[in-house]
Scaffold this motif. Sequence first.
Motif, short mmCIF file in Angstrom:
data_model
loop_
_atom_site.label_atom_id
_atom_site.label_comp_id
_atom_site.label_asym_id
_atom_site.label_seq_id
_atom_site.Cartn_x
_atom_site.Cartn_y
_atom_site.Cartn_z
N LEU A 1 -27.27 9.77 51.10
CA LEU A 1 -26.23 10.76 50.82
C LEU A 1 -25.75 11.35 52.13
CD1 LEU A 1 -27.65 12.69 47.72
CD2 LEU A 1 -25.90 10.93 47.75
N GLY A 2 -24.48 11.66 52.18
CA GLY A 2 -23.91 12.20 53.42
C GLY A 2 -24.57 13.50 53.81
N SER A 3 -24.89 14.27 52.84
CA SER A 3 -25.54 15.55 53.09
C SER A 3 -26.47 15.79 51.91
CB SER A 3 -24.50 16.67 53.15
OG SER A 3 -25.12 17.92 53.05
N ASN A 4 -27.64 16.28 52.20
CA ASN A 4 -28.57 16.47 51.09
C ASN A 4 -28.83 17.94 50.78
OD1 ASN A 4 -30.23 17.20 53.15
ND2 ASN A 4 -31.40 15.27 53.12
N ARG A 5 -27.97 18.81 51.23
CA ARG A 5 -28.11 20.22 50.85
C ARG A 5 -26.78 20.75 50.36
NH1 ARG A 5 -32.62 23.55 53.95
NH2 ARG A 5 -34.10 21.89 54.18
N LEU B 1 -32.83 9.46 50.02
CA LEU B 1 -32.01 10.68 50.08
C LEU B 1 -31.07 10.67 51.28
CD1 LEU B 1 -31.66 13.33 48.52
CD2 LEU B 1 -33.39 14.35 50.01
#
Lengths: 360, 231
Positions: free
Chosen positions: A356-360, A353
């Motif tokens: 990914l650059g951002s996970n939210r 996870l």
Amino acid sequence: MFVAWRDLRFARGRFVLIGSVVALITLLVGFLAGLTGGLASQNISGVLGLPGDRLVLQKPATGKPSFSESVIDSATRTSWRAAPGVDDVTPVGIVQGRASIHGAASAVGVAVFGLPAGAPASIVADLTPTDDDSVGLSAGAAADLGAQVGDRISIAGSDYRVGRIGGDAWYSHTPVIALSPDAWAGVDRRLGGDGDPTVLAVAGAPDWDAVAASTDTTAMPVLTSVTALETFTSEIGSLGLMIAMLFGVSALVVGAFFTVWTMQRAGDIAVLKALGASTGSLVRDALGQALVVLLAGIGVGITIVAVLGSLAGGVLPFLLSPLTTLLPAAIMAALGLAGAAIALRTVTHADPLTALGSNR
Amino acid sequence: MITLDDITLTFPDGDARITAVDHVSLTAPNGVVTGITGPSGSGKSSILAVAATLIRPDSGRVWIGDTDAAALSRDDATALRRDSIGIVFQQSNLLPSLTAREQLLVMAELGGRSRRSRAAVRLRADDLLDAVGLSGHRDKRPAQLSGGQRQRVAIARALVNDPGVLLVDEPTSALDQERGGEIMDLLARLTRERQTATLLITHDLVHRDALDELITVVDGRASTAAHRVEA
């Protein structure tokens, strides 16, 4: 191994560095192992070259049995010969003294062994002369004395003719000279002993413990009997500790390198996992990479040990054998891999996870 | 085609849980670039993470073809990503030790052994590098490529295993407007040519012309149904 090979190529400077460290540690371990083996050989090859299944030594009132303290009287010899299951008993006398070739000004230290002619074949038994006026020299004794067959040598004030020169046998860092039992008893008395043999070399399958208990002796397998040589246990214990510490250092260095290396790659590992790499393939990649580095480093180290060992063999007590090269190399590889396995936690716990650059 | 059906995803937040994705349903058909936009923290990337099987939702289903990806074990989800999903990250996330061509070849090795012949994979990799305009750069490593070239390699890498679904996370965030436009056009062209179901996260609507459909996400909810983007 797709990524592992390319990492090795890409970061070759770092891998050459750790490979060099592994090679250096292997060189140290191999050289120490060779020296330890050489020193051990100069300590115990005479004992290991005795005939029989077990060596019987006098059991002291206190402390451990000792080759230098043991004396086997005639009653004990008779008891062992009469014990059920005993096939052969060879009384052996061992005493250390000095010998010189006739006409030489200086003497050299030797181990004088006394065995009856016709004892079961062994390196030492094969040196034994058939008469009381002759001696058999081990190769080391012949070299130290500069003696050849037919020369006369002096031991503790008596002259003997060199009857034969045989294989290499050493006892407590002195080369072995073999005499007949009567000649040996004479030497022993002149050196302050009572002429009784010091060891029994016993062949057969008796109730070892029972016979030993009834005769106040200890019966040890030939290999473990070397612990009754005080100099051997202290010397090998120190060198063995150094080797063990080097093994530990090796595992720690390799483990630390691959831990740091894998942590630096944590982001790449997360990306590969996100792209669909199985944890198993990543673990194989990481361990395969470590194995390549270890085998290369160990291979270089052992090659240098073999070259230096063959050169040093003439001037140093250095034993070049699979036991002092391949065995330490295998242990180094196993411990190195164990160290590298510490780094696997980063591989198994990498979270795809995070790719990914951002996970939210 | 990829379909997210009533997806809800929460994360722990102290003693409570915060809802990142709130009952979101969407469908990205084959041959279409479906954009997901919204402000920072709206849940766009969480939707992408769920679609990529990188995180399991609290509830809902993720249909990739006939497979409910949300119900798969970790290992099965990894295999599905390898075989059926192409991912283009916000950063190109190329491996520094590999050349552009090797970045594509490695995709055939991820399962532990190559599933196809090495020669076939090399041909496929070279075709894709041609398709993204990098045939002259196949032996260069990431450090020798520009940002736009790196992102093109990442797109080619995502397509090596011929996935049915292409998930793209903010592909232009590290590029200037001109390079960003080229990347978006490339994605739109490859989506049509290869009939992938492309789900593309972006907060920058400068390049909305490249999108076929657009979904807006606010506070974890898809506030507007997917609508066709008018050029």
